[in-house]
Structures are given as structure tokens and as C-alpha cells.
Design a protein around this motif. Sequence first.
Motif, short mmCIF file in Angstrom:
data_model
loop_
_atom_site.label_atom_id
_atom_site.label_comp_id
_atom_site.label_asym_id
_atom_site.label_seq_id
_atom_site.Cartn_x
_atom_site.Cartn_y
_atom_site.Cartn_z
N LYS A 8 0.84 -1.21 0.00
CA LYS A 8 0.00 0.00 0.00
C LYS A 8 0.87 1.25 0.00
O LYS A 8 0.55 2.24 -0.67
CB LYS A 8 -0.94 0.00 1.21
N ILE A 9 1.96 1.22 0.77
CA ILE A 9 2.86 2.39 0.76
C ILE A 9 3.48 2.56 -0.62
O ILE A 9 3.65 3.68 -1.10
CB ILE A 9 3.92 2.25 1.87
N ALA A 10 3.78 1.43 -1.27
CA ALA A 10 4.36 1.50 -2.62
C ALA A 10 3.47 2.32 -3.55
O ALA A 10 3.96 3.10 -4.37
CB ALA A 10 4.58 0.09 -3.17
N GLN A 11 2.16 2.18 -3.41
CA GLN A 11 1.23 2.96 -4.25
C GLN A 11 1.38 4.46 -4.00
O GLN A 11 1.15 5.27 -4.87
CB GLN A 11 -0.22 2.62 -3.89
N SER A 53 7.72 14.00 3.58
CA SER A 53 7.02 14.18 2.31
C SER A 53 5.96 13.11 2.07
O SER A 53 4.94 13.39 1.43
CB SER A 53 8.01 14.22 1.14
N VAL A 54 6.16 11.91 2.60
CA VAL A 54 5.21 10.84 2.27
C VAL A 54 3.81 11.17 2.82
O VAL A 54 3.66 11.54 3.97
CB VAL A 54 5.71 9.47 2.78
N GLY A 55 2.82 11.09 1.96
CA GLY A 55 1.45 11.42 2.35
C GLY A 55 1.13 12.89 2.17
O GLY A 55 -0.02 13.30 2.30
N ASN A 82 -0.61 9.37 9.40
CA ASN A 82 -1.56 9.24 10.51
C ASN A 82 -1.60 7.84 11.14
O ASN A 82 -2.68 7.34 11.48
CB ASN A 82 -2.97 9.62 10.03
N ALA A 83 -0.43 7.22 11.29
CA ALA A 83 -0.40 5.84 11.79
C ALA A 83 -0.25 5.73 13.30
O ALA A 83 -0.29 4.63 13.84
CB ALA A 83 0.70 5.06 11.10
N LEU A 86 -3.32 4.69 5.61
CA LEU A 86 -2.91 4.44 4.22
C LEU A 86 -4.13 4.40 3.31
O LEU A 86 -4.13 4.98 2.22
CB LEU A 86 -2.16 3.10 4.11
N ASP A 87 -5.19 3.72 3.77
CA ASP A 87 -6.39 3.61 2.94
C ASP A 87 -7.00 4.99 2.65
O ASP A 87 -7.41 5.27 1.52
CB ASP A 87 -7.44 2.72 3.62
N ILE A 88 -7.04 5.83 3.67
CA ILE A 88 -7.61 7.17 3.48
C ILE A 88 -6.77 7.97 2.48
O ILE A 88 -7.30 8.65 1.59
CB ILE A 88 -7.70 7.93 4.83
N THR A 89 -5.45 7.85 2.61
CA THR A 89 -4.55 8.59 1.71
C THR A 89 -4.72 8.13 0.27
O THR A 89 -4.80 8.94 -0.65
CB THR A 89 -3.09 8.38 2.17
#
Length: 428
Positions: A84-87, A213-215, A238-239, A303-306
Motif C-alpha cells: 500500500k505504501i508502494a502505491q 514528504s510521504v502522504g 496518521n499511523a 494508508l487507505d484514506i490517503t
Amino acid sequence: MDQHNKFSIGYANQLDREDPLKGFRDRFMITDPSLIYLDGNSLGRLPRVTASRLKSVIADEWGDRLIRSWNEGWYEQSSRLGKKIAQIVGAHPDEVIVCDSTSINLYKLVFAALKMRKNRTEIVSDDMNFPSDLYVIQGLIKQFGNQHILRLMKSSDGVNVEMHEMLRIIGKKTALVTLSHVAFKSAYMYDMKAVTDLAHMEGALVIWDLSHSVGAVPIYLRNANVDLAVGCTYKYLNAGPGAPAFLFVRKDLQEQIESPVRGWFGQDDPFKFGMTYKPAAGMKKFLAGSPPLLSQSALEPGLDITIEAGMTAIRKKSTDQTDYLIMLAKEWLVPAGFRLGSPVESQKRGSHVTLKHAEAFRICNALMDREVGEALIIPDFREPNNIRLGVAPLYTTYLDLFLAVKQLKDIVENGWFKRYTKEKMSVT
Ligand SMILES: *Cc1c(COP(=O)(O)O)cnc(C)c1O
């Protein structure tokens, strides 16, 4: 149509009404509606779903299923979340894995990179980097027997690092260039592809730290041909506090690269309990021991929300909001003695805006005091004179930014900060 003066509260409200991402704010737990939270760049808010998800992990997966849960999703979770992070970072699904903290992952990758560039003696970073990253490098230099030197590219103004400085420092002796994609103080954002190309031209490897930067910013690791990267998940993803981080290794480097921390979770077949280590294929070799399942489970809803909101829309709102914030700051805060500590051009800026003021620390304390002004505002302070205002587009409103700037203006103009001590708490 814009009927409001750009500096009015009506205009802020209008921007909120027209915001295509406005629905996402409700996905987060907001227990105190009067709190203006501008520190999502340090610790993101709690997604509502995370609370129920954790309850079920505890009651059902741990409480009821017990050890059977390892075969019902736990064992694969580090890789599944990596996908998921890869996406989000423009990588292939098998190039990212979730584990450990950013600092530890950086340790693993700096170690591996130095092994892959044995005959080179210099490590390049910059004087705006996150201190933990520099500590990791300094420690490894010592462990490698002081054969390397750390060369820091200098920022001329504490905000940017210019290309001529990169050209001056990166060269044929450089084993590794390791930088934060977005600098934690100034929010300066490197051109990832240009710096990676430059390092590659000189034969060096590159590690990007994506924590800031991620997200918040679209990242295209494959497209920029990045070698290695690490990043943090408790900021814009937001983890939750201390949530596990991630690391990325480009596919073609995965076979040759070695992790310095060998453990059974990185073994080819851990449940054979063989006596000799054989690294797992792909990214799994970077796992060492059992993952912290509870913290790791808290990562997925963010991750899902992002992914649902999409990085393009998130970035668009982020630059609109930081531009708006800077517009207000120029009008109200610069005349009151503040200086902008972030790049003016939005394409060189991450998702926070830094304001400098000699009394930054006491001003922050006044902002965080409910007795002062109309709202309680949480920014953060970074030594020696920086106030960071973090924009988290999934839940930050234009009204938040309007009220925060207005309050900063009032605090300085009325001298309200003078009531506060200069003494600091252990976490700022
Ligand atoms: C937040 C941050 C980290 C965090 O490191 P941890 O080891 O996960 O605490 C690392 N690097 C940068 C650039 C950061 O902004």
C-alpha cells in the motif's frame, strides 16, 4: 465567485466550502472542535476507523484467535502494508516493506550502501537534515573504522540548498548521498530526480528520507530511478505514535543488498528453525524480529484514506493552503517582525510553513494557551527560532489557518508572549 476580500474570514469559509477534500476531515477523531491542530507534520491525527480496527485486533485477532492469527494475516502484514505504501511513493508492490523505526531502517540502508560502494570514502548529506539521520551516519562511520568522511552541503540561507553546492560536494569519492526529501525545519523540497541523476552520474548511491514528504507530496521513486529510501508513517500518514516505518529498495538492487541485522523474520524459511542464516528473497531480508502487530495494525486505515483521497488532490490542497498561509503571513506577520523560513515557490516546498521570530518559543507557548485569544492552537517549535505550521490537507481547514495567523498577529502586537517562560519541556 469570490465576493470576499482575500483577508477576510468569509473568504476562508468560502475556500473551505469549495474544498474537494472537505469530506475527509470527518474521517478523523476530533474530540475538541475548538482546537486548531497544526502539528500533523509531527504526529498525525487519529483516523476514526483506527480505533475500531485496533479494538478488533486486540479482542478478535489476539484475544480469540491467539497464535492462529499468524497464519490469518499477521505473518504477511509487513509486506502487505508495504504494497500500500508502494502505491503512495510510486514504487512497485514488492519494493517496500514496513518495519522498525525510520532511524533503524536508515541504519540498515546506509550500512548496505557503504558495502556496495566499498572503494569510495565520502558520504554526502546537508546541514538541514534531521539530526537522527546524521547520528546514524556518524555511528556507521565509526563502525566502519573511520574510513569515511561525512560532507554536509551547506544551505546559503537556511531554507534552500542550491544546485551549485550539490555540484561542489558530490563527486567521484561519494559513496552515498542521503538527504531528507523535504527538510524538517524549512520544508524545502529537493528535486528528487535531479539530485538522484547527479549522484548516479558520479557513480554514487542515493537514499531519500521521505518522512516529511510521504502522504503530503506525490513521490515517484521508480520514475526518479531512486536506489533506496526510508520513511516515517506517524506524520502525514496518521499511523500513530511510534508507528513502524518503511524502507524501499529498487528491485534490481534487492539481490545484492545485505541487511546488517540478521534475524529469523528475515530468514528464508524461519519456521524450519535452521541453524544457519539464509536471507529471505526480496525485501523480507530487512525484517529482523517479530513485528509490533498492534502498532502495525494502526497503520492501515491512514494508508487507505490517503490512497482514497489521492496524492494529486492532497498535494493540490496542500500547496493551495500553504500559499494561502504565506499570503496571510506576508500581510499580517512580516510587518510584525516575522520572517518566512520556507521557500516562497510552492514547487520547492513540502506541506508546512516555517515562520521565524526571535521570540518564537514564547510565542508558541502563548498560542497553546487556551486563555489567550479565541482558539487553542498547536503548532510546533524548532530550535532556535522557528514556528512550524503544519498543513495536513486531509483535515486542516482554511479557517484553521486564518485563525492561527490572526492569533499570531495579536500575540505579537499585544506583547502577550512576554508572560511566558523561556524554559522548555523535554518534547517540543
Ligand atoms: C520524523 C523523522 C524521522 C523519524 O525517525 P524515527 O526513527 O522513526 O523516530 C526520521 N527522519 C526524518 C527526516 C524525520 O522527519
